[in-house]
Design an enzyme around this catalytic site. Structure first.
Site, PDB file in Angstrom:
ATOM      1  CG  ASP A 278      -0.250 -55.542 -19.021  1.00 24.89           C
ATOM      2  OD1 ASP A 278      -1.085 -55.440 -19.930  1.00 24.89           O
ATOM      3  OD2 ASP A 278       0.893 -56.024 -19.188  1.00 24.89           O
ATOM      4  CG  ASP A 280      -0.575 -60.253 -23.183  1.00 24.13           C
ATOM      5  OD1 ASP A 280      -1.603 -60.723 -22.648  1.00 24.13           O
ATOM      6  OD2 ASP A 280      -0.450 -60.126 -24.414  1.00 24.13           O
TER       7      ASP A 280
END
Length: 497
Positions: A278, A280
């Site tokens: 991922d 963020d």
């Protein structure tokens, strides 16, 4: 007077002294020396014994060596016995005989030195004691308005706490036995694992451990320890997924301030071929959409509103797709040039760059699947040398060069992330057992479930409970310890060339 009468006979001369045979000795030194050595054993042959007492000595014949008259078998394994110790050439953790399969469990213990345990009790409470070698614990929340740590509950205050407030925890044992993976900690863990039933036919639980990482700053204490347990607890009684969520494991982690990662000891554990991240709060420490909202000053509370939606979506309180569209709608009118302006602001998570260097040296493919914005995700992937990059595309008004508040195509939410992971693995010809997925939010759970190993990185509570592994440290480089690399090997792999 005759001559005979006037002559006195002379006395006889004494005989010349001489030594009889009984008085003679074989050695003058032997008769007159003041020190006599103790009698020598029969099997000791000094030069004096050979010269003087050879006839009186009895020479024992050497012990006969039995010839090798057979082939070692499982019933009669080869054994060396010496000085009371028995050395066998077989061990439960060695390779299995033909026809049998390995059934071992790998437990990796991470001491959370940078994440001190905080009491989660409501109301005032005193901070737990600490020693000079242990980190100072943060004080507990006090009052209903106190801030709750982000990884404790899907809420920011006790007023909106979704469950009954938890009670006080017991005193952390690492305060007593050492702020590291101490011998007592390992002993406690082995005792815990011995309480789970073994497979049918197994009677003993064997273990071996090795230290993977030392804390160079404090007396080289172990920070990461890998234990091999054989056999693994019975799958008929408790699956690996359920074992990871077992209350006793959770309690042990809380008591010792430890993260426990349990994995089956398979070949794929040590040889990943695809790692998916991922973006963020994983590859970077921020949420990009919050950074975008912070640039808008009117209305003044916009940044706080967007951040609240982000927090609730990542905690699983809101559906990600709808939450993302709502947040993008709030960004209507923002200049598209803002994506270029934010590039220098992005704060790459500690350990990401050396981790990606190590993965590249190992020949591992990498990907970033982000629920953020493609302009920044693609740029960051190029900067870090990541092979694949997928994120959301926002609609930009060509006339004004500003965001319209709409999203182009499918949103990269939890379902789309799972699909992209499967597509990349199929394209590269990689078995899912050799795929690792790393994330922090609820929208990462499906891709983490599809991967052979799903790692929750400083994640929200629900994600930590559902993921197959948890890391709560300061450096994402800790991921390499899950593959069994030592600190020395990690340094070699992550070194700049």
């Amino acid at each position: 007077m005759s001559a005979d009468e006037g002559t006195t006979p002379s006395p006889l001369k004494p005989a010349r002294p001489s030594m009889t045979a009984a008085m003679r000795s074989s050695s003058f030194l032997n008769d007159h020396q003041q020190y006599r050595p103790p009698s020598k054993p029969d099997n000791h042959y000094g030069i004096d014994t050979v010269v003087e007492d050879l006839q009186a000595s009895s020479i024992n014949s050497p012990k006969q060596i039995s010839p090798f008259n057979g082939i070692p078998s499982p019933e009669n394994p080869p054994t060396i016995v010496e000085s009371g110790l028995s050395h066998e050439y077989t061990h439960p953790n060695c390779t299995q005989p033909p026809g049998l399969t390995t059934d071992r469990l790998i437990a990796t213990l991470f001491y959370k030195s940078t994440s001190p345990r905080v009491s989660n009790a409501v109301g005032p409470s005193s901070s737990p004691p600490h020693t000079a070698s242990s980190p100072v614990r943060a004080s507990s929340p006090t009052g209903a308005d106190a801030e709750i740590p982000s990884n404790l509950a899907p809420s920011s205050s006790f007023d909106t706490f979704p469950l009954e407030p938890p009670t006080n925890d017991t005193e952390p044992l690492d305060h007593i036995y050492g702020s590291y993976v101490s011998p007592m900690c390992i002993t406690s863990f082995l005792h815990l694992m011995s309480t789970f039933p073994l497979p049918r036919g197994s009677t003993n639980l064997t273990s071996a451990h090795r230290c993977l990482k030392l804390d160079a700053a404090s007396d080289h204490h172990p920070q990461v320890v890998e234990l091999t347990l054989a056999p693994a607890p019975s799958q008929d009684y408790l699956s690996l997924a359920d074992l990871r969520k077992h209350e006793l494991i959770y309690r042990f982690e809380r008591e010792w301030n430890i993260d426990v990662v349990l994995r089956s000891d398979t070949l794929w554990r040590r040889h990943p071929r695809l790692v998916v991240f991922d973006m963020d709060s994983t590859l970077i420490t921020q949420e990009v959409i919050d950074l975008l909202a912070a640039t808008i000053k009117d209305p003044p509370d916009l940044a706080a509103r967007v951040a609240d939606i982000t927090h609730r979506a990542m905690s699983g309180e809101l559906e990600f797709d709808g939450a993302f569209r709502a947040r993008v709608k709030l960004l209507t009118g923002l200049s598209a040039d803002i994506f270029n302006q934010l590039r220098p602001v992005l704060d790459v998570t500690n350990g990401v760059r050396p981790l990606l260097r190590a993965l590249k040296k190992l020949g591992v493919k990498t990907a970033v699947l982000s629920g953020g914005f493609l302009p920044l995700t693609s740029w960051l992937a190029g900067e870090l040398g990541i092979d694949y990059a997928h994120a959301n595309e926002v609609v930009i008004d060509e006339a004004t060069g500003r965001l319209t508040g709409e999203v182009k195509g499918r949103i990269v939410g939890k379902e789309r992330k799972q699909e992209l992971l499967l597509e990349i693995a199929q394209k590269e010809g990689i078995d899912l057992e050799q795929v690792v997925a790393v994330g922090d939010g609820a929208n990462d759970l499906l891709m983490m479930e599809s991967a052979g190993l799903g790692v929750a990185w400083n994640a929200k509570p629900m994600v930590q409970m559902e993921a197959s592994a948890r890391l709560n440290g300061e450096s994402l480089l800790d991921l390499l310890y899950l593959f069994g690399f030592t600190d020395e090997e990690v340094a070699i792999l992550s070194k700049e060339t």
